[in-house]
Design a protein around this motif. Structure first.
Motif, mmCIF file in Angstrom:
data_model
loop_
_atom_site.group_PDB
_atom_site.id
_atom_site.type_symbol
_atom_site.label_atom_id
_atom_site.label_comp_id
_atom_site.label_asym_id
_atom_site.label_seq_id
_atom_site.Cartn_x
_atom_site.Cartn_y
_atom_site.Cartn_z
ATOM 1 N N THR A 82 -21.261 -13.037 -3.515
ATOM 2 C CA THR A 82 -21.392 -12.050 -2.447
ATOM 3 C C THR A 82 -20.404 -12.350 -1.323
ATOM 4 N N LEU A 83 -19.723 -11.318 -0.856
ATOM 5 C CA LEU A 83 -18.675 -11.488 0.139
ATOM 6 C C LEU A 83 -19.150 -11.002 1.501
ATOM 7 N N ARG A 84 -18.449 -11.433 2.509
ATOM 8 C CA ARG A 84 -18.787 -11.047 3.881
ATOM 9 C C ARG A 84 -17.869 -9.904 4.309
ATOM 10 N N SER A 85 -18.431 -8.921 4.949
ATOM 11 C CA SER A 85 -17.654 -7.731 5.278
ATOM 12 C C SER A 85 -17.079 -7.750 6.683
ATOM 13 N N GLN A 86 -17.366 -8.757 7.472
ATOM 14 C CA GLN A 86 -16.784 -8.827 8.808
ATOM 15 C C GLN A 86 -16.097 -10.174 9.004
ATOM 16 N N TYR A 87 -15.105 -10.187 9.875
ATOM 17 C CA TYR A 87 -14.393 -11.417 10.212
ATOM 18 C C TYR A 87 -13.882 -12.094 8.945
ATOM 19 N N THR A 88 -13.237 -11.346 8.110
ATOM 20 C CA THR A 88 -12.981 -11.861 6.770
ATOM 21 C C THR A 88 -11.529 -11.770 6.357
ATOM 22 N N LEU A 89 -11.235 -12.528 5.353
ATOM 23 C CA LEU A 89 -9.969 -12.433 4.653
ATOM 24 C C LEU A 89 -10.255 -11.854 3.275
ATOM 25 N N HIS A 90 -9.679 -10.702 2.977
ATOM 26 C CA HIS A 90 -9.807 -10.116 1.647
ATOM 27 C C HIS A 90 -8.421 -9.639 1.254
ATOM 28 N N PHE A 121 -19.918 -14.712 1.775
ATOM 29 C CA PHE A 121 -21.000 -14.541 2.729
ATOM 30 C C PHE A 121 -21.691 -15.874 2.977
ATOM 31 N N ASN A 122 -21.659 -16.696 1.963
ATOM 32 C CA ASN A 122 -22.250 -18.020 2.073
ATOM 33 C C ASN A 122 -21.257 -18.935 2.794
ATOM 34 N N THR A 123 -21.564 -19.315 4.022
ATOM 35 C CA THR A 123 -20.607 -20.092 4.813
ATOM 36 C C THR A 123 -20.371 -21.479 4.220
ATOM 37 N N ALA A 150 -11.205 -3.933 -5.593
ATOM 38 C CA ALA A 150 -11.705 -2.571 -5.724
ATOM 39 C C ALA A 150 -13.224 -2.541 -5.844
ATOM 40 N N ASP A 151 -13.721 -1.303 -5.858
ATOM 41 C CA ASP A 151 -15.131 -1.030 -6.155
ATOM 42 C C ASP A 151 -16.074 -1.737 -5.185
ATOM 43 N N ALA A 152 -15.717 -1.736 -3.925
ATOM 44 C CA ALA A 152 -16.574 -2.414 -2.952
ATOM 45 C C ALA A 152 -17.969 -1.775 -2.927
ATOM 46 N N THR A 153 -18.957 -2.602 -3.037
ATOM 47 C CA THR A 153 -20.341 -2.119 -3.001
ATOM 48 C C THR A 153 -21.071 -2.786 -1.837
ATOM 49 N N HIS A 154 -21.514 -1.950 -0.892
ATOM 50 C CA HIS A 154 -22.159 -2.489 0.299
ATOM 51 C C HIS A 154 -23.600 -2.866 -0.011
ATOM 52 N N LEU A 155 -23.958 -4.083 0.337
ATOM 53 C CA LEU A 155 -25.311 -4.558 0.059
ATOM 54 C C LEU A 155 -26.150 -4.647 1.327
ATOM 55 N N GLY A 156 -25.560 -4.293 2.465
ATOM 56 C CA GLY A 156 -26.277 -4.395 3.720
ATOM 57 C C GLY A 156 -26.135 -5.777 4.330
ATOM 58 N N SER A 157 -26.417 -5.855 5.612
ATOM 59 C CA SER A 157 -26.367 -7.134 6.343
ATOM 60 C C SER A 157 -25.036 -7.848 6.154
ATOM 61 N N LEU A 158 -23.968 -7.098 6.271
ATOM 62 C CA LEU A 158 -22.600 -7.636 6.193
ATOM 63 C C LEU A 158 -22.232 -8.129 4.803
#
Lengths: 161, 170
Positions: free
Chosen positions: A111-119, A144-146, A75-83
């Motif tokens: 920090t999580l990645r918002s594309q191509y992801t498993l959540h 987000f950190n690969t 929950a509470d997803a907060t967008h930080l920009g740049s995926l």
């Protein structure tokens, strides 16, 4: 020892050729023996529950004897920009009026990645001891950190019914 | 790679995570709550007798007094993936084995005996308990466990289509 369960004429393991039944069964759900027709809800009402926040994945299960239920959700997803975004992993206890009575938050400080992801909530188990409800849940998210790869969020705790 | 973020906060008057090891599964067994902690995926830990809010450090005098403890399983059978408990005993599932935990009390508390090697619960919490019957999914198919006997309930029916070995897995 082998025990035969009745799946009616649903026989997915049988070969297509001369299969006396069906290899696929669409629009049905499981029943005590075999399956039954899945009925699409046509009446009733849905209401939003803003206390959940913006959810990415939810799992719920009824507990107790008074219509209560527990859940785990991202929950509470907060967008930080740049995926990039952050989210919380929560456990909650709800009463029969769908009100959230108690929440536990396992912070997703990574920090999580918002594309191509498993959540997703990947594991959720509940047990009852008297008036206590124990919950153990995990969610898997893509970092987000690969280098870090997958982030495992865990939330374990108990609430009083 | 993965990392775990077990720390958290809670709101509401009745929710707590105090002392409970971050875990992947849990079950009520007799007068205990037994969990499979994330800190060691080959282990189960159980609470103090009669007080599942109390989780003493295993091996301490406090834990022995309260019959709280832990059990580590052979890692050749994989992670602990499920626990099925009732008022008398528990089954602990690893990926490729099943152990029965019987309460004996004293310093030992639970006696663990592996009675199945091969079939286990292949993924966390792929089990369901109905009364004293536990259904589970192994890497070979679907099974039913009752009174220490395992029955293959999906053989010839759905195992080929819906088990990890299947090419058609959904």
């Amino acid at each position: 020892m082998q025990v035969k369960f009745d799946f009616l004429n649903w026989r997915p393991d049988a070969e297509d050729l001369r299969n006396p039944g069906l290899t696929t069964a669409d629009n049905v759900i499981h029943d005590t023996e075999g399956y039954k027709v899945y009925k699409t809800p046509t009446a009733g009402a849905f209401a939003s529950n803003s206390s959940l926040g913006t959810c990415g994945s939810v799992v719920f299960r009824p507990v107790g004897t008074n219509g209560q239920y527990v859940g785990a959700w991202l929950a509470d997803a907060t967008h930080l920009g740049s995926l990039k975004y952050t989210a919380n992993f929560k456990l909650g206890l709800f009463n029969s009026s769908y009100s959230l009575t108690s929440t536990y938050t396992s912070m997703a400080s990574t920090t999580l990645r918002s594309q191509y992801t498993l959540h997703a909530v990947t594991s959720f188990e509940v047990c009852e001891y008297g008036d206590l409800i124990f919950m153990a849940a995990e969610a898997q998210c893509t970092s987000f950190n690969t280098v870090t790869g997958t982030v495992t969020l865990n939330a374990t705790g108990y609430a009083t019914l | 790679m993965s990392n775990t973020k077990p720390s958290g906060t809670y709101t509401g008057g009745t929710f707590s995570s105090s002392g409970v090891p971050p875990s992947v599964t849990c079950a009520t067994v007799r007068d205990f709550v037994m969990v499979a902690p994330t800190s060691n995926r080959y282990k189960v830990v159980w609470s103090a007798l009669g007080d599942p809010t109390d989780w003493p450090t295993p091996g301490t005098d406090d834990a022995r007094t309260k019959q709280s403890g832990e059990q580590v399983f052979p890692n050749k059978f994989g992670f602990v993936t499920g626990i099925s408990g009732n008022d008398f005993y528990a089954y602990v599932f690893q990926e490729r084995a099943i152990s029965k935990a019987t309460y004996v009390g004293g310093d030992i508390v639970f006696s663990f005996n592996i009675f199945e090697e091969g079939r286990g619960c292949f993924q966390v919490n792929r089990i369901a308990r109905v009364d004293d019957i536990t259904f589970f999914e192994s890497e070979f198919g679907y099974h039913m466990l009752e009174n220490d006997r395992i029955s293959d309930i999906g053989y010839g029916a759905v195992d080929d289509s819906y088990t990890p070995a299947s090419e058609h897995r959904f």
